[in-house]
Scaffold this motif. Structure first.
Motif, PDB file in Angstrom:
ATOM      1  N   VAL A  13       0.862  -1.318  -0.102  1.00  0.00           N
ATOM      2  CA  VAL A  13      -0.095  -0.060  -0.162  1.00  0.00           C
ATOM      3  C   VAL A  13       1.015   1.087  -0.042  1.00  0.00           C
ATOM      4  O   VAL A  13       0.532   2.337  -0.499  1.00  0.00           O
ATOM      5  CB  VAL A  13      -0.923  -0.126   1.315  1.00  0.00           C
ATOM      6  N   GLY A  14       1.920   1.229   0.794  1.00  0.00           N
ATOM      7  CA  GLY A  14       2.884   2.298   0.810  1.00  0.00           C
ATOM      8  C   GLY A  14       3.444   2.685  -0.570  1.00  0.00           C
ATOM      9  O   GLY A  14       3.516   3.625  -0.974  1.00  0.00           O
ATOM     10  N   GLN A  15       3.777   1.707  -1.087  1.00  0.00           N
ATOM     11  CA  GLN A  15       4.337   1.821  -2.508  1.00  0.00           C
ATOM     12  C   GLN A  15       3.273   2.291  -3.556  1.00  0.00           C
ATOM     13  O   GLN A  15       3.523   3.235  -4.479  1.00  0.00           O
ATOM     14  CB  GLN A  15       5.043   0.569  -3.283  1.00  0.00           C
ATOM     15  N   ILE A  16       2.161   2.025  -3.432  1.00  0.00           N
ATOM     16  CA  ILE A  16       1.049   2.206  -4.205  1.00  0.00           C
ATOM     17  C   ILE A  16       0.674   3.761  -4.099  1.00  0.00           C
ATOM     18  O   ILE A  16       0.846   4.789  -4.922  1.00  0.00           O
ATOM     19  CB  ILE A  16      -0.145   1.620  -4.196  1.00  0.00           C
ATOM     20  N   VAL A  17       0.757   4.292  -2.606  1.00  0.00           N
ATOM     21  CA  VAL A  17       0.473   5.692  -2.368  1.00  0.00           C
ATOM     22  C   VAL A  17       1.561   6.663  -2.717  1.00  0.00           C
ATOM     23  O   VAL A  17       1.496   7.778  -3.284  1.00  0.00           O
ATOM     24  CB  VAL A  17       0.316   5.676  -0.838  1.00  0.00           C
ATOM     25  N   THR A  18       2.912   5.864  -2.562  1.00  0.00           N
ATOM     26  CA  THR A  18       4.275   6.671  -3.173  1.00  0.00           C
ATOM     27  C   THR A  18       4.091   7.090  -4.510  1.00  0.00           C
ATOM     28  O   THR A  18       4.386   7.871  -4.865  1.00  0.00           O
ATOM     29  CB  THR A  18       5.343   5.909  -2.641  1.00  0.00           C
ATOM     30  N   ALA A  19       3.664   5.965  -5.321  1.00  0.00           N
ATOM     31  CA  ALA A  19       3.518   6.042  -6.810  1.00  0.00           C
ATOM     32  C   ALA A  19       2.794   7.284  -7.134  1.00  0.00           C
ATOM     33  O   ALA A  19       2.957   8.015  -7.931  1.00  0.00           O
ATOM     34  CB  ALA A  19       3.320   4.829  -7.374  1.00  0.00           C
ATOM     35  N   ALA A  20       1.573   7.092  -6.409  1.00  0.00           N
ATOM     36  CA  ALA A  20       0.337   8.179  -6.919  1.00  0.00           C
ATOM     37  C   ALA A  20       1.159   9.701  -6.507  1.00  0.00           C
ATOM     38  O   ALA A  20       0.736  10.632  -7.209  1.00  0.00           O
ATOM     39  CB  ALA A  20      -0.702   7.713  -5.990  1.00  0.00           C
ATOM     40  N   LEU A  21       1.612   9.866  -5.395  1.00  0.00           N
ATOM     41  CA  LEU A  21       2.142  11.135  -4.861  1.00  0.00           C
ATOM     42  C   LEU A  21       3.355  11.418  -5.822  1.00  0.00           C
ATOM     43  O   LEU A  21       3.391  12.704  -6.066  1.00  0.00           O
ATOM     44  CB  LEU A  21       2.613  11.059  -3.283  1.00  0.00           C
ATOM     45  N   ARG A  22       4.287  10.729  -6.218  1.00  0.00           N
ATOM     46  CA  ARG A  22       5.138  11.134  -7.214  1.00  0.00           C
ATOM     47  C   ARG A  22       4.433  11.635  -8.546  1.00  0.00           C
ATOM     48  O   ARG A  22       5.193  12.411  -9.028  1.00  0.00           O
ATOM     49  CB  ARG A  22       6.185   9.776  -7.099  1.00  0.00           C
ATOM     50  N   GLY A  23       3.623  10.773  -8.955  1.00  0.00           N
ATOM     51  CA  GLY A  23       2.986  11.028 -10.324  1.00  0.00           C
ATOM     52  C   GLY A  23       2.293  12.414 -10.014  1.00  0.00           C
ATOM     53  O   GLY A  23       2.546  13.305 -10.885  1.00  0.00           O
ATOM     54  N   THR A 126      -0.201  10.789 -18.256  1.00  0.00           N
ATOM     55  CA  THR A 126       0.547   9.484 -17.416  1.00  0.00           C
ATOM     56  C   THR A 126       1.268   9.887 -16.057  1.00  0.00           C
ATOM     57  O   THR A 126       1.003   8.873 -15.270  1.00  0.00           O
ATOM     58  CB  THR A 126       1.599   9.049 -18.575  1.00  0.00           C
ATOM     59  N   ALA A 127       1.550  11.016 -15.882  1.00  0.00           N
ATOM     60  CA  ALA A 127       2.108  11.133 -14.673  1.00  0.00           C
ATOM     61  C   ALA A 127       0.859  11.499 -13.553  1.00  0.00           C
ATOM     62  O   ALA A 127       1.003  10.960 -12.508  1.00  0.00           O
ATOM     63  CB  ALA A 127       2.994  12.743 -14.628  1.00  0.00           C
ATOM     64  N   LEU A 128      -0.388  12.243 -14.048  1.00  0.00           N
ATOM     65  CA  LEU A 128      -1.428  12.265 -13.245  1.00  0.00           C
ATOM     66  C   LEU A 128      -2.228  11.091 -13.065  1.00  0.00           C
ATOM     67  O   LEU A 128      -2.848  10.999 -11.986  1.00  0.00           O
ATOM     68  CB  LEU A 128      -2.303  13.342 -13.875  1.00  0.00           C
ATOM     69  N   LEU A 129      -2.173  10.099 -13.771  1.00  0.00           N
ATOM     70  CA  LEU A 129      -2.882   8.815 -13.798  1.00  0.00           C
ATOM     71  C   LEU A 129      -2.659   8.041 -12.483  1.00  0.00           C
ATOM     72  O   LEU A 129      -3.735   7.578 -11.918  1.00  0.00           O
ATOM     73  CB  LEU A 129      -2.518   7.847 -14.911  1.00  0.00           C
ATOM     74  N   PRO A 130      -1.401   7.805 -11.939  1.00  0.00           N
ATOM     75  CA  PRO A 130      -1.318   6.971 -10.740  1.00  0.00           C
ATOM     76  C   PRO A 130      -2.118   7.699  -9.633  1.00  0.00           C
ATOM     77  O   PRO A 130      -2.692   6.930  -8.690  1.00  0.00           O
ATOM     78  CB  PRO A 130       0.066   7.279 -10.418  1.00  0.00           C
ATOM     79  N   ALA A 131      -2.235   9.153  -9.442  1.00  0.00           N
ATOM     80  CA  ALA A 131      -2.908   9.703  -8.357  1.00  0.00           C
ATOM     81  C   ALA A 131      -4.550   9.580  -8.651  1.00  0.00           C
ATOM     82  O   ALA A 131      -5.387   9.393  -7.732  1.00  0.00           O
ATOM     83  CB  ALA A 131      -2.503  11.314  -8.174  1.00  0.00           C
ATOM     84  N   ALA A 132      -4.806   9.506 -10.031  1.00  0.00           N
ATOM     85  CA  ALA A 132      -6.058   9.471 -10.409  1.00  0.00           C
ATOM     86  C   ALA A 132      -6.877   8.216 -10.266  1.00  0.00           C
ATOM     87  O   ALA A 132      -7.722   7.929  -9.360  1.00  0.00           O
ATOM     88  CB  ALA A 132      -6.611   9.839 -11.890  1.00  0.00           C
ATOM     89  N   LEU A 133      -6.042   7.122 -10.505  1.00  0.00           N
ATOM     90  CA  LEU A 133      -6.284   5.494 -10.105  1.00  0.00           C
ATOM     91  C   LEU A 133      -6.423   5.256  -8.343  1.00  0.00           C
ATOM     92  O   LEU A 133      -7.295   4.556  -8.023  1.00  0.00           O
ATOM     93  CB  LEU A 133      -5.255   4.599 -10.626  1.00  0.00           C
ATOM     94  N   LEU A 134      -5.709   6.211  -7.807  1.00  0.00           N
ATOM     95  CA  LEU A 134      -5.856   6.126  -6.299  1.00  0.00           C
ATOM     96  C   LEU A 134      -7.007   6.880  -5.631  1.00  0.00           C
ATOM     97  O   LEU A 134      -7.867   6.297  -4.774  1.00  0.00           O
ATOM     98  CB  LEU A 134      -4.752   6.452  -5.523  1.00  0.00           C
ATOM     99  N   VAL A 135      -7.364   8.096  -6.418  1.00  0.00           N
ATOM    100  CA  VAL A 135      -8.183   8.730  -5.576  1.00  0.00           C
ATOM    101  C   VAL A 135      -9.611   8.569  -6.157  1.00  0.00           C
ATOM    102  O   VAL A 135     -10.803   8.867  -5.339  1.00  0.00           O
ATOM    103  CB  VAL A 135      -8.069  10.344  -6.185  1.00  0.00           C
ATOM    104  N   TYR A 136      -9.865   8.047  -7.303  1.00  0.00           N
ATOM    105  CA  TYR A 136     -11.176   7.827  -7.820  1.00  0.00           C
ATOM    106  C   TYR A 136     -11.920   6.735  -6.969  1.00  0.00           C
ATOM    107  O   TYR A 136     -13.079   6.978  -6.590  1.00  0.00           O
ATOM    108  CB  TYR A 136     -11.175   7.456  -9.412  1.00  0.00           C
ATOM    109  N   PRO A 137     -11.232   5.637  -6.601  1.00  0.00           N
ATOM    110  CA  PRO A 137     -11.937   4.626  -5.476  1.00  0.00           C
ATOM    111  C   PRO A 137     -12.191   5.456  -4.212  1.00  0.00           C
ATOM    112  O   PRO A 137     -13.351   4.931  -3.418  1.00  0.00           O
ATOM    113  CB  PRO A 137     -11.103   3.618  -5.459  1.00  0.00           C
TER     114      PRO A 137
END
Length: 420
Positions: A13-23, A126-137
């Protein structure tokens, strides 16, 4: 919580959140940064014909390269995506005109500008997509938690219309499904962003083919130069030392015949033979010096150039800052390149002062030769400077010449090398 393995490691989960924040951070920087860099670059290049861009363009393009290099660093650190730079080296002391057109002739410069266009569009998405994939759910879970009441009528979450508590719970259930489906996608989306960056910034196959062509040409030039050098040595031996040694042998034969009949003539011929041996030895030493000067082999490039300067008829100042010695072929190429430049300066420039500077920084051997002559030196086919450029090209070296009419003339040479 650990999900599934990807690329040999567990995605947490931490890596997912990190990827989203980095993106998200990349998106916030990429869009304005790419827009500003692209607009300023285009304006600066457009001002080159009127002279203003000659001053500004090297600074602007250097900033663009720093911006692109930072993305290369992040790609390697965050996603292990290696993006080669492939910028052509430029002489550090080159004038703005040479730096501007040197950078504009570099295909990597135009790759950078194309990448800025991509970075402000597809790169931003593509940079915004990781955050969008996390925020939308998370939005769907917030609707199920009661926030559906603050949304307007007719609001849809994906394909679920949110009209009441029941539909909001349906949106929450869909959000859980999306969260499970998307649990691997933010890191993958961030990786896709950097792969897109690599596709635009990395040298193309055509450029690699051009590089192979240049290397083939420099190798052929090196072979031709070696063959010409062997012919010169053979000619000098045949016409110089060999001829003197043959004459000396004939004189010794004559002396042997005259020793009893005419001792006085034998003594004169003996003195002549002795002088011929001295001349032959001098010519052999000059020949050896022309192949590889002993001072270069024994004392290194700095002292060899100082010795070269002492033999010039023009007062010459030499500044050397070398912390060691380069490989022998590099030192030899640099020495003879300096020798050729100095010969041209003495013969053609009309200078009464010459300055030589040798130093090594950032993995580059940099040599500057400046004279206060009449100027007008150019690199043209068949000229001595073109030969120097080919000689340096064998070692991936570059040559830059600044020689306006009326002088001064500054010749700058750079050779990538390490010092022992």
């Amino acid at each position: 919580m650990t999900t599934q393995k990807r690329g040999g490691g567990d995605t947490t989960v931490g890596q997912i959140v990190t990827a989203a924040l980095r993106g998200l951070g990349l998106a916030l920087v990429a869009l304005p940064g790419a827009i500003v860099a692209f607009v300023v670059s285009v304006v600066s290049i457009a001002l080159v014909p009127i002279g203003v861009g000659i001053v500004t363009t090297p600074w602007v393009l250097t900033g663009v390269r720093a911006f692109a290099n930072r993305r290369r660093v992040l790609a390697a650190e965050w996603c292990d995506v290696r993006i080669p730079a492939g910028y052509r080296p430029l002489p550090k002391d080159a004038n703005p005109w040479a730096r501007t057109f040197g950078m504009l002739r570099d295909p990597a410069t135009w790759r950078d500008l194309r990448w800025l266009l991509v970075d402000m569009t597809a790169g931003f998405a593509t940079a915004l997509l990781p955050a969008a994939l996390l925020v939308y759910p998370l939005e769907g879970l917030a609707l199920a938690a009661g926030l559906w009441r603050v949304f307007p009528d007719g609001y849809w979450y994906a394909f679920v219309p949110v009209t009441g508590q029941a539909s909001a719970l349906g949106a929450g259930a869909l959000a859980v499904v999306l969260l499970l489906l998307f649990r691997l996608l933010p890191p993958a989306a961030l990786h896709a962003h950097f792969r897109l960056t690599r596709a635009v910034l990395a040298p193309s196959q055509a450029e690699l083919a051009e590089r192979v062509r240049v290397l083939t040409e420099t190798r052929r030039d090196a072979v031709d130069t070696s063959a010409a050098e062997l012919r010169r040595i053979e000619r000098d031996l045949h016409d110089g030392a060999q001829a003197r040694l043959v004459a000396m042998g004939m004189d010794l034969g004559t002396i042997e015949a005259l020793l009893d009949k005419d001792p006085a003539q034998a003594k004169r011929l003996l003195a002549q033979a002795r002088q011929s041996s001295v001349d032959a030895l001098t010519e052999l030493r000059d020949l050896v010096r022309g192949i590889h000067p002993p001072v270069l082999a024994e004392r290194g490039l700095g002292d060899a150039v100082r010795a070269l300067a002492l033999r010039l008829p023009v007062p010459t100042e030499v500044a050397v800052d070398l912390g060691g010695r380069a490989d022998a072929p590099v030192e030899s190429a640099a020495y003879f390149a300096v020798s050729e430049v100095l010969t041209n300066a003495v013969k053609h420039s009309g200078a009464d002062r010459i300055w030589i500077d040798l130093h090594h920084t950032d993995g580059m051997l940099r040599i500057g030769v400046t004279d206060n002559g009449r100027g007008g030196a150019v690199i043209s086919a068949g000229s001595g400077l073109a030969g120097i450029e080919r000689r340096l090209g064998t070692f991936d070296g570059v040559l830059a010449v600044s020689s306006p009419a009326g002088g001064p003339t500054m010749v700058t040479m750079e050779i990538p090398c390490a010092l022992s």
